[in-house]
Structures are given as structure tokens and as C-alpha cells.
Design an enzyme around this catalytic site. Structure first.
Site, PDB file in Angstrom:
ATOM      1  N   ALA A  78       0.840  -1.201   0.000  1.00 13.75           N
ATOM      2  CA  ALA A  78       0.000   0.000   0.000  1.00 13.75           C
ATOM      3  C   ALA A  78       0.872   1.247   0.000  1.00 13.75           C
ATOM      4  O   ALA A  78       1.994   1.240   0.500  1.00 13.75           O
ATOM      5  CB  ALA A  78      -0.923   0.001   1.214  1.00 13.75           C
ATOM      6  N   ASP A  79       0.340   2.307  -0.568  1.00 12.45           N
ATOM      7  CA  ASP A  79       1.035   3.592  -0.541  1.00 12.45           C
ATOM      8  C   ASP A  79       0.012   4.704  -0.667  1.00 12.45           C
ATOM      9  O   ASP A  79      -1.096   4.499  -1.164  1.00 12.45           O
ATOM     10  CB  ASP A  79       2.060   3.696  -1.672  1.00 12.45           C
ATOM     11  CG  ASP A  79       3.025   4.849  -1.447  1.00 12.45           C
ATOM     12  OD1 ASP A  79       3.938   4.687  -0.604  1.00 12.45           O
ATOM     13  OD2 ASP A  79       2.858   5.910  -2.064  1.00 12.45           O
ATOM     14  N   GLN A  80       0.398   5.882  -0.193  1.00  5.24           N
ATOM     15  CA  GLN A  80      -0.492   7.042  -0.235  1.00  5.24           C
ATOM     16  C   GLN A  80       0.304   8.277  -0.625  1.00  5.24           C
ATOM     17  O   GLN A  80       1.422   8.473  -0.150  1.00  5.24           O
ATOM     18  CB  GLN A  80      -1.143   7.244   1.127  1.00  5.24           C
ATOM     19  CG  GLN A  80      -2.191   8.353   1.168  1.00  5.24           C
ATOM     20  CD  GLN A  80      -2.792   8.486   2.553  1.00  5.24           C
ATOM     21  OE1 GLN A  80      -2.101   8.807   3.511  1.00  5.24           O
ATOM     22  NE2 GLN A  80      -4.084   8.230   2.668  1.00  5.24           N
ATOM     23  N   ALA A 115      -3.395   3.791  -2.650  1.00  9.55           N
ATOM     24  CA  ALA A 115      -3.356   2.640  -3.553  1.00  9.55           C
ATOM     25  C   ALA A 115      -2.972   1.385  -2.785  1.00  9.55           C
ATOM     26  O   ALA A 115      -2.309   1.446  -1.754  1.00  9.55           O
ATOM     27  CB  ALA A 115      -2.343   2.886  -4.668  1.00  9.55           C
TER      28      ALA A 115
END
Length: 202
Positions: A78-80, A115
């Protein structure tokens, strides 16, 4: 009691406490295995500039890296990213940088692009990105300093110098988007995919 049906625990390729709490609260048993990648180098090498594309790329790379270390396991990366117009923000390096970010965001509407990607055996099975729109209220210098005093070192652990699940909620006048996207792991599309793989009992 877990609703996870996989023969091995799900792996979350993240050190994020917020993401870990989201999964645990939803009844998913998992193992946290952070990915050892240089995020800024990956981003620079990709040449991508759209915040959603960057978030999805980094989520994919994290999932793939851990997946290659853990064969046969389902891995969620996950990443933001935080974008104010064309400007992308990173985690502030200290109090002064946090104050600068808050000064830029105050009174304006910014976007959080969250994401995730699911990998297994070095292959991406599914990836998605969700967006939340965040309108920060105008802040006086005194309010900003008071917030920084109260929040302490936590302001350096999140992009934008806030955590909505904590004191950061006081900074906002309007929020458009779901809670999970804001906290960095869009659970609804993630769980929809996991159900399609018959990995959840609910």
C-alpha cells in the site's frame, strides 16, 4: 476470531500502524513484513508525475518485493500520496517542515491518493487506487503552533503533518472520501478482491 481463510496468513507489506489497525479491526489475521525499497528512487526512476500513478506504482513495488521473499503467500502492498494541485508532499522531516506543510495546506483543498496491490509469487494479482478530497480550515499561527505542540513527533510520521484518526481531525472543515482511503488502505475494493479469491468467510 479471524475471517481469513487462506492456509497461510495474509502479509501486509507495511510498517504503518494505521493500516495494521484497519486490518486487525476488520477481523483479518496477518503478518506485517515491511518492503525494503527506496521509494523516492523508484518514483524518480519511473518518471511518473500523477499522484495516483505514483501511489499505485509504489504499492505494487512493495507487494512484489515482499512476495519474492515469501513464495506462495498473498501480499498486500500500500502507498499514499498527498497532492495540492501539481505539488506532491512527503512526510515532514521535523517540526519546521510540518509547520511549512500546514501553512501551504491551510484554507485549501488537497487530495489523498491511496493505492494497494495484491501480489503472489512475484506477480501482481490486483491493484487499485482511491481518492479522498480534504479541505483544511484556515489556521492562525497560534492555532498551528498549538497543534504542533500537542501532536508532538507524530506530525513527522504522516504526509501533510496530520493523522485524521487523532488530533489532525481538528484541522479540517470538509472531508470527501471514505475513512479507509484517508487512513491509507482502501478496504472495500481490497476485500472485494479477496472474496473473489475465496479468502474471506464473510
Amino acid at each position: 476470531m479471524s475471517i481469513w481463510l487462506g492456509k497461510d496468513l495474509l502479509i501486509l507489506a507495511s510498517q504503518s500502524r494505521a493500516r495494521q489497525v484497519l486490518l486487525a479491526n476488520a477481523g483479518i489475521t496477518f503478518e506485517a513484513v515491511p518492503a525494503d525499497i527506496d521509494e523516492r528512487a523508484v518514483q524518480k526512476e519511473s518518471g511518473l508525475s500523477a499522484p495516483g500513478d505514483i501511489a499505485k506504482l509504489l504499492a505494487r513495488e512493495k507487494a512484489l518485493w515482499v512476495s519474492q521473499q515469501k513464495p506462495g503467500r498473498y501480499v498486500v502492498g500500500a502507498d499514499q500520496t498527498l497532492a495540492l494541485g501539481d505539488r506532491l508532499f512527503s512526510k515532514p522531516a521535523g517540526r519546521a517542515a510540518a509547520a511549512e506543510q500546514l501553512g501551504l495546506l491551510a484554507g485549501k483543498r488537497h487530495e489523498l491518493h491511496s493505492a494497494f496491490a495484491v501480489a503472489r509469487d512475484g506477480k501482481i494479482l490486483f491493484a487499485d487506487v482511491s481518492v479522498a478530497h480534504m479541505t483544511m480550515r484556515s489556521l492562525s499561527k497560534g492555532e498551528t503552533e498549538a497543534y504542533l505542540d500537542q501532536a508532538g513527533e507524530a506530525v513527522t510520521t504522516s504526509v501533510g503533518a496530520y493523522q485524521l484518526e487523532g488530533l489532525g481531525v481538528h484541522l479540517f472543515e470538509r472531508i470527501e472520501g471514505d475513512h479507509f482511503t484517508i487512513l491509507g488502505l482502501p478496504l472495500l475494493p481490497l476485500f472485494s478482491f479477496l472474496r473473489s479469491e475465496r479468502l474471506l468467510s464473510v
